[in-house]
Scaffold this motif. Structure first.
Motif, PDB file in Angstrom:
ATOM      1  N   ALA A  76       8.726 -16.639   2.890  1.00  0.00           N
ATOM      2  CA  ALA A  76       8.462 -18.075   3.061  1.00  0.00           C
ATOM      3  C   ALA A  76       7.078 -18.455   2.561  1.00  0.00           C
ATOM      4  CB  ALA A  76       8.613 -18.457   4.538  1.00  0.00           C
ATOM      5  N   ILE A  77       6.126 -17.545   2.621  1.00  0.00           N
ATOM      6  CA  ILE A  77       4.774 -17.854   2.124  1.00  0.00           C
ATOM      7  C   ILE A  77       4.716 -17.743   0.601  1.00  0.00           C
ATOM      8  CG2 ILE A  77       2.368 -17.047   2.089  1.00  0.00           C
ATOM      9  CD1 ILE A  77       2.852 -16.108   5.041  1.00  0.00           C
ATOM     10  N   MET A  78       5.350 -16.692   0.055  1.00  0.00           N
ATOM     11  CA  MET A  78       5.209 -16.435  -1.380  1.00  0.00           C
ATOM     12  C   MET A  78       6.070 -17.350  -2.246  1.00  0.00           C
ATOM     13  SD  MET A  78       2.810 -14.388  -1.703  1.00  0.00           S
ATOM     14  CE  MET A  78       2.909 -14.152  -3.485  1.00  0.00           C
ATOM     15  N   THR A  79       7.180 -17.863  -1.699  1.00  0.00           N
ATOM     16  CA  THR A  79       8.062 -18.698  -2.521  1.00  0.00           C
ATOM     17  C   THR A  79       7.340 -19.942  -3.057  1.00  0.00           C
ATOM     18  OG1 THR A  79       9.998 -17.883  -1.357  1.00  0.00           O
ATOM     19  CG2 THR A  79      10.251 -19.954  -2.541  1.00  0.00           C
ATOM     20  N   PRO A  80       6.740 -20.789  -2.187  1.00  0.00           N
ATOM     21  CA  PRO A  80       6.020 -21.937  -2.745  1.00  0.00           C
ATOM     22  C   PRO A  80       4.773 -21.533  -3.535  1.00  0.00           C
ATOM     23  CG  PRO A  80       5.869 -21.917  -0.332  1.00  0.00           C
ATOM     24  CD  PRO A  80       6.803 -20.828  -0.720  1.00  0.00           C
TER      25      PRO A  80
ATOM     26  N   ASP B   8       0.822  -1.220   0.000  1.00  0.00           N
ATOM     27  CA  ASP B   8       0.000   0.000   0.000  1.00  0.00           C
ATOM     28  C   ASP B   8       0.847   1.258   0.000  1.00  0.00           C
ATOM     29  OD1 ASP B   8       0.918  -0.613   2.505  1.00  0.00           O
ATOM     30  OD2 ASP B   8      -0.940  -0.171   3.556  1.00  0.00           O
ATOM     31  N   LYS B   9       1.995   1.232   0.671  1.00  0.00           N
ATOM     32  CA  LYS B   9       2.948   2.334   0.588  1.00  0.00           C
ATOM     33  C   LYS B   9       4.334   1.760   0.786  1.00  0.00           C
ATOM     34  CE  LYS B   9       2.282   3.404   5.406  1.00  0.00           C
ATOM     35  NZ  LYS B   9       2.504   3.624   6.581  1.00  0.00           N
ATOM     36  N   ASN B  10       5.349   2.522   0.435  1.00  0.00           N
ATOM     37  CA  ASN B  10       6.710   2.031   0.534  1.00  0.00           C
ATOM     38  C   ASN B  10       7.651   3.177   0.841  1.00  0.00           C
ATOM     39  OD1 ASN B  10       8.654  -0.009   0.423  1.00  0.00           O
ATOM     40  ND2 ASN B  10       9.161   0.477  -1.680  1.00  0.00           N
ATOM     41  N   PRO B  11       8.557   3.088   1.793  1.00  0.00           N
ATOM     42  CA  PRO B  11       8.697   1.932   2.689  1.00  0.00           C
ATOM     43  C   PRO B  11       7.604   1.875   3.762  1.00  0.00           C
ATOM     44  CG  PRO B  11      10.298   3.621   3.214  1.00  0.00           C
ATOM     45  CD  PRO B  11       9.580   4.096   1.992  1.00  0.00           C
ATOM     46  N   TRP B  12       7.623   0.778   4.520  1.00  0.00           N
ATOM     47  CA  TRP B  12       6.763   0.546   5.677  1.00  0.00           C
ATOM     48  C   TRP B  12       5.301   0.377   5.313  1.00  0.00           C
ATOM     49  CZ3 TRP B  12      10.187  -1.189   8.575  1.00  0.00           C
ATOM     50  CH2 TRP B  12      11.451  -0.575   8.605  1.00  0.00           C
ATOM     51  N   GLY B  13       5.043  -0.332   4.218  1.00  0.00           N
ATOM     52  CA  GLY B  13       3.673  -0.717   3.925  1.00  0.00           C
ATOM     53  C   GLY B  13       3.198  -1.750   4.924  1.00  0.00           C
ATOM     54  N   THR B  14       1.858  -1.862   5.047  1.00  0.00           N
ATOM     55  CA  THR B  14       1.308  -2.873   5.956  1.00  0.00           C
ATOM     56  C   THR B  14       0.300  -3.759   5.238  1.00  0.00           C
ATOM     57  OG1 THR B  14      -0.362  -1.288   6.666  1.00  0.00           O
ATOM     58  CG2 THR B  14       1.603  -1.492   8.052  1.00  0.00           C
ATOM     59  N   HIS B  15       0.244  -3.639   3.904  1.00  0.00           N
ATOM     60  CA  HIS B  15      -0.711  -4.450   3.156  1.00  0.00           C
ATOM     61  C   HIS B  15      -0.111  -4.795   1.795  1.00  0.00           C
ATOM     62  CE1 HIS B  15      -4.836  -5.828   2.201  1.00  0.00           C
ATOM     63  NE2 HIS B  15      -4.461  -5.538   0.981  1.00  0.00           N
ATOM     64  N   TYR B  16      -0.055  -6.088   1.487  1.00  0.00           N
ATOM     65  CA  TYR B  16       0.472  -6.516   0.185  1.00  0.00           C
ATOM     66  C   TYR B  16      -0.668  -6.682  -0.825  1.00  0.00           C
ATOM     67  CZ  TYR B  16       5.329  -7.323   1.586  1.00  0.00           C
ATOM     68  OH  TYR B  16       6.627  -7.167   1.974  1.00  0.00           O
TER      69      TYR B  16
ATOM     70  N   GLU C 260      -3.797 -13.363   1.400  1.00  0.00           N
ATOM     71  CA  GLU C 260      -4.492 -13.290   2.690  1.00  0.00           C
ATOM     72  C   GLU C 260      -3.581 -13.749   3.822  1.00  0.00           C
ATOM     73  OE1 GLU C 260      -8.087 -15.522   2.121  1.00  0.00           O
ATOM     74  OE2 GLU C 260      -8.828 -14.043   0.681  1.00  0.00           O
ATOM     75  N   GLN C 261      -2.835 -14.848   3.552  1.00  0.00           N
ATOM     76  CA  GLN C 261      -1.885 -15.318   4.575  1.00  0.00           C
ATOM     77  C   GLN C 261      -0.849 -14.253   4.893  1.00  0.00           C
ATOM     78  OE1 GLN C 261       0.092 -19.122   4.147  1.00  0.00           O
ATOM     79  NE2 GLN C 261      -1.558 -19.839   2.839  1.00  0.00           N
ATOM     80  N   VAL C 262      -0.344 -13.607   3.828  1.00  0.00           N
ATOM     81  CA  VAL C 262       0.674 -12.574   4.009  1.00  0.00           C
ATOM     82  C   VAL C 262       0.113 -11.425   4.835  1.00  0.00           C
ATOM     83  CG1 VAL C 262       1.943 -10.758   2.797  1.00  0.00           C
ATOM     84  CG2 VAL C 262       2.023 -13.105   1.958  1.00  0.00           C
TER      85      VAL C 262
ATOM     86  N   SER D 170      -5.169 -17.270  -9.615  1.00  0.00           N
ATOM     87  CA  SER D 170      -6.111 -16.827  -8.579  1.00  0.00           C
ATOM     88  C   SER D 170      -5.740 -17.387  -7.201  1.00  0.00           C
ATOM     89  CB  SER D 170      -7.532 -17.246  -8.947  1.00  0.00           C
ATOM     90  OG  SER D 170      -7.595 -18.650  -9.082  1.00  0.00           O
ATOM     91  N   SER D 171      -4.921 -18.464  -7.172  1.00  0.00           N
ATOM     92  CA  SER D 171      -4.485 -19.019  -5.888  1.00  0.00           C
ATOM     93  C   SER D 171      -3.615 -18.027  -5.110  1.00  0.00           C
ATOM     94  CB  SER D 171      -3.705 -20.319  -6.103  1.00  0.00           C
ATOM     95  OG  SER D 171      -2.479 -20.042  -6.751  1.00  0.00           O
ATOM     96  N   LEU D 172      -3.077 -17.021  -5.819  1.00  0.00           N
ATOM     97  CA  LEU D 172      -2.235 -16.036  -5.146  1.00  0.00           C
ATOM     98  C   LEU D 172      -3.053 -15.138  -4.224  1.00  0.00           C
ATOM     99  CD1 LEU D 172       0.027 -15.141  -8.185  1.00  0.00           C
ATOM    100  CD2 LEU D 172       0.661 -16.472  -6.181  1.00  0.00           C
TER     101      LEU D 172
END
Lengths: 444, 297
Positions: A411-415, A235-243, A435-437, A428-430
């Motif tokens: 670790a979540i996004m790599t697999p 949402d913002k960079n640096p220090w965003g809190t939402h991917y 949500e996990q991120v 769409s699985s992303l």
């Protein structure tokens, strides 16, 4: 595991040793500043800096330790926790937020007062101010990405160097960029990717080599496409809190990228696990790679391969884009000599050192005038680096996303990205991975 | 020996005995017992190594039960152990019998051990290159004889089997040597008797060699199964757990959680579970295969 357990045992042993010594910093010589970095290509240049620093400050000596990237961060964490960390070390924006949160970094504000932050390329200095408003690093270098291509293959395909310099891209049909990649793809019978009868299951040379699925940031994999659609990681960079991995602009771009594999223009993901993407390029298995300037000496070092450089393609917004990442030097909070360490950091962040690093021609220093010296040094080696510098001149860079929880996001996004690029899951699985991120940021 | 001498012995020898075992005991306390107890304690905390551990009770174990990646890691690890131990044990026993019955050459026997003398990481990287899809020699050969190339490390269907195969290649000679030592303990008279009675090689193997080898085989199995559960380096330097989570074995996941993601408490909890699984597996093998008894007596 053995190696790591041994390291743990050694750390344990040294912990008790320092405890016996009364926490005086062990056997470190008076006036010695320990400095860690991970890139062996850069060590000679920084040794020059260390020598120059010692000449200017005879009471201080810098001892450089180099460790490969894979071991660097776990060794650093272990050294911090056992009280034997380096006084100063090369730091990465994806790592320092967690160090700050754990009180491992020294705020530089009180120790380095008179540094002109405007001398650095725009934005780099801001990356190193944490959420508490304090500065935890001084910029040392920057990097962007560009297209590396095999000149012979481009010539054989009937394309000119001018064609390569001016490619455009969009997520629907890939534009002239995809046409070029198709043209450069050749199957085992010599049929090109844009010709009838092309056998996508028996490809000899892929138009585009890919290093992998790109983890959470896609620095050399997909970020130069997604950024031209207006998409941002956070949402913002640096220090965003939402991917934003659930955004259609991101998922459409990844779907297009995966379509290159389906069409046979890029290697299936499972075949990229093994030799590096650059070694495959060197062996003539791909015609185009996208990579960062830190790989210049590797690519131009392959025997019998004439390498050309081109800027990344323009996208839907009519501009090019490149991720802009900058390393910095940070001081460990547990240093026994904060003043000396800060002095060394200030020296590393000054033209005194960065001109030397620039002259070595291995990386672009953060100071604008020193980066020009690096450009000349590359030119002397016969390499025109304008495809990298054009992003800085035209302002088409965007900063590496800096957030908390970076290692968990990775670790979540790599697999999750592997599944999509491997054809095991739809883009769409992303959304679920996203949500996990974002759940990581709830309640923090 | 007089009674007086027996009674005096403990007084005289306790101190020297303690002195003798002190070096080993110290090592055991410092490097095994203390880390194990501390690990068990850390498994009940949230700890990132740089701060202080915060006690969270059984939360890590609750999280583990709900963690799909953990359960996947358990499945992958078991698959690896079954494949690795299956191939390795059968081949090692076969190889050991050949060494025992066919050749007395020290050179041949010694050369079987060669792969074991190469460091694990070197072996892994060597095969990683040789089995590479695009520029590996194995695929070049496969391609040359007209078969479709195989992404040994990259294809989810192959990756665990490939890693199991690489480690089998390295450990085969060593395991065979252990079995071979067991074979040499079987008295030659038993074989002579079998030969006199007209038993062939095949029948001799099943009726004499294997039953008499059982205690040694159990020891070998306990060692190799425990070792196989701890597979880490081969995966770490090749696939790093990929593609996706296809080769993310338990030890790698533990390492990742601890050293890459800073979740030392959660990683300790997984280590405790792995420890219990290993202890259980070793105990079951000892019991089921009656390791303490020999059929020789």
């Amino acid at each position: 595991m053995k190696r790591k357990m041994l390291a743990g045992a050694v750390a344990l042993a040294s912990l008790s040793l320092t405890a016996c010594a009364g926490g005086s910093g062990g056997a470190e010589a008076e006036g010695q500043i320990d400095y860690w970095l991970w890139d062996s290509n850069q060590q000679p240049a920084y040794q020059q800096c260390a020598d120059a620093f010692h000449e200017a400050n005879p009471d201080l000596t810098v001892k450089i330790t180099q460790r490969g990237w894979d071991d660097y961060w776990s060794a650093l964490t272990t050294a911090f926790s056992s009280g034997t960390g380096p006084d100063v070390f090369t730091d990465h924006v994806s790592k320092y937020p967690e160090f700050v949160a754990n009180g491992q970094l020294l705020a530089l504000d009180d120790h380095i007062a008179d540094v002109d932050l405007d001398q650095y390329s725009a934005g780099l200095a801001d990356l190193w101010v944490a959420q508490d408003g304090k500065r935890y690093g001084l910029p040392k270098d920057w990097d962007t990405v560009a297209i590396f291509y095999n000149q012979k293959m481009v010539e054989d395909a009937g394309l000119s160097e001018e064609d390569m310099q001016d490619l455009d891209w969009n997520p629907e049909d890939g534009g002239t960029y995809e046409e070029t990649i198709a043209r450069l793809t050749v199957d085992a019978n010599g049929v090109r990717g844009d010709e009838p009868g092309f056998d996508k299951d028996d490809v000899a040379v892929y138009g585009l080599g890919i290093p992998g699925a790109g983890y959470e940031n896609g620095q050399t994999e997909w970020s130069m496409y997604t950024a031209t659609t207006g998409w941002t990681h956070t949402d913002k960079n640096p220090w965003g809190t939402h991917y934003n991995y659930d955004d259609p602009r991101f998922q459409d771009t990844i779907a297009w990228w995966y379509s290159l594999i389906e069409k046979g223009y890029a290697p299936p993901l499972e075949t990229t696990i093994g030799a590096s993407v650059n070694d495959n390029f060197g062996a003539g298995k791909s015609a185009i790679n996208i990579s960062g300037d830190w790989m210049l000496s590797t690519y131009f070092g392959y025997d019998g391969v004439d390498v050309g450089l081109a800027p990344t393609p323009t996208g839907p917004n009519g501009q090019r884009a490149s991720m802009f990442n900058g390393l910095a030097d940070s001081v460990w909070a547990g240093t026994d000599n904060p003043e000396g360490a800060a002095k060394w950091v200030a020296f590393l962040g000054s033209t005194d050192c960065q001109d030397l690093v620039g002259a070595a021609g291995v990386v672009f220093p953060a100071i604008t005038s020193s980066a020009e010296i690096a450009t000349e040094a590359f030119a002397e080696k016969g390499i025109d680096v304008s495809p990298f510098t054009t992003h800085v001149e035209d302002g088409t860079t965007f900063l590496f996303p800096v957030t908390d929880h970076a290692s968990d996001v990775h670790a979540i996004m790599t697999p999750a990205m592997d599944e999509v690029l491997g054809g095991k899951a739809d883009v769409s699985s992303l959304t679920e991975a996203n949500e996990q991120v974002n759940a990581l940021f709830d309640g923090s | 020996m007089t009674t007086a001498a027996v009674a005096r012995r403990p007084r005289n020898q306790l101190l020297p005995a303690l002195g003798m075992i002190a070096p080993a005991a110290l090592g055991f306390l410092v490097f095994y017992l203390y880390p194990t107890l501390r690990g068990a304690y850390l498994s009940l905390t949230e700890y990132n190594v740089l701060g202080s551990p915060v006690f969270v009770g059984l939360q890590n174990y609750v999280d583990m039960a709900k963690d799909d990646v953990f359960w996947n890691a358990v499945r992958v690890t078991f698959l690896y152990v079954v494949l690795n131990i299956g191939f390795q044990t059968v081949l090692a026993v076969g190889l050991a019998v050949l060494m025992h019955r066919l050749t007395k050459s020290v050179l041949i026997r010694g050369s079987l051990l060669l792969p074991y003398l190469i460091a694990n990481v070197v072996v892994a990287l060597l095969w990683f290159w040789m089995l590479d899809f695009n520029i590996g020699i194995v695929n070049a050969v496969i391609d040359a004889i007209g078969l479709p190339k195989v992404a040994f490390f990259g294809d989810e269907a192959w990756t665990v089997a490939t890693i199991a195969g690489v480690n089998t290649w390295r450990h085969l000679g060593y395991t065979a040597l252990l079995v071979f030592a067991g074979l040499q303990m079987i008295p030659a008279s038993v074989y002579e008797a079998a030969a006199v009675d007209g038993a062939g090689e095949w029948r001799t193997f099943w009726r004499i060699t294997l039953p008499l080898l059982r205690p040694v085989l159990v020891l070998v199995l306990v060692i190799t199964v425990t070792g196989a559960f701890q597979v880490f380096d081969t995966v770490a330097v090749t696939t790093a757990g990929g593609p996706g989570n296809a080769s993310r074995v338990l030890q790698l996941y533990i390492y990742e959680q601890a050293f890459a993601r800073g979740h030392f408490g959660y990683a300790s909890a997984m280590s405790v579970v792995l420890f219990l699984v290993l202890a259980g597996a070793a105990f079951a093998q000892m019991r089921l295969l009656r390791a303490g008894e020999s059929d020789l007596s």
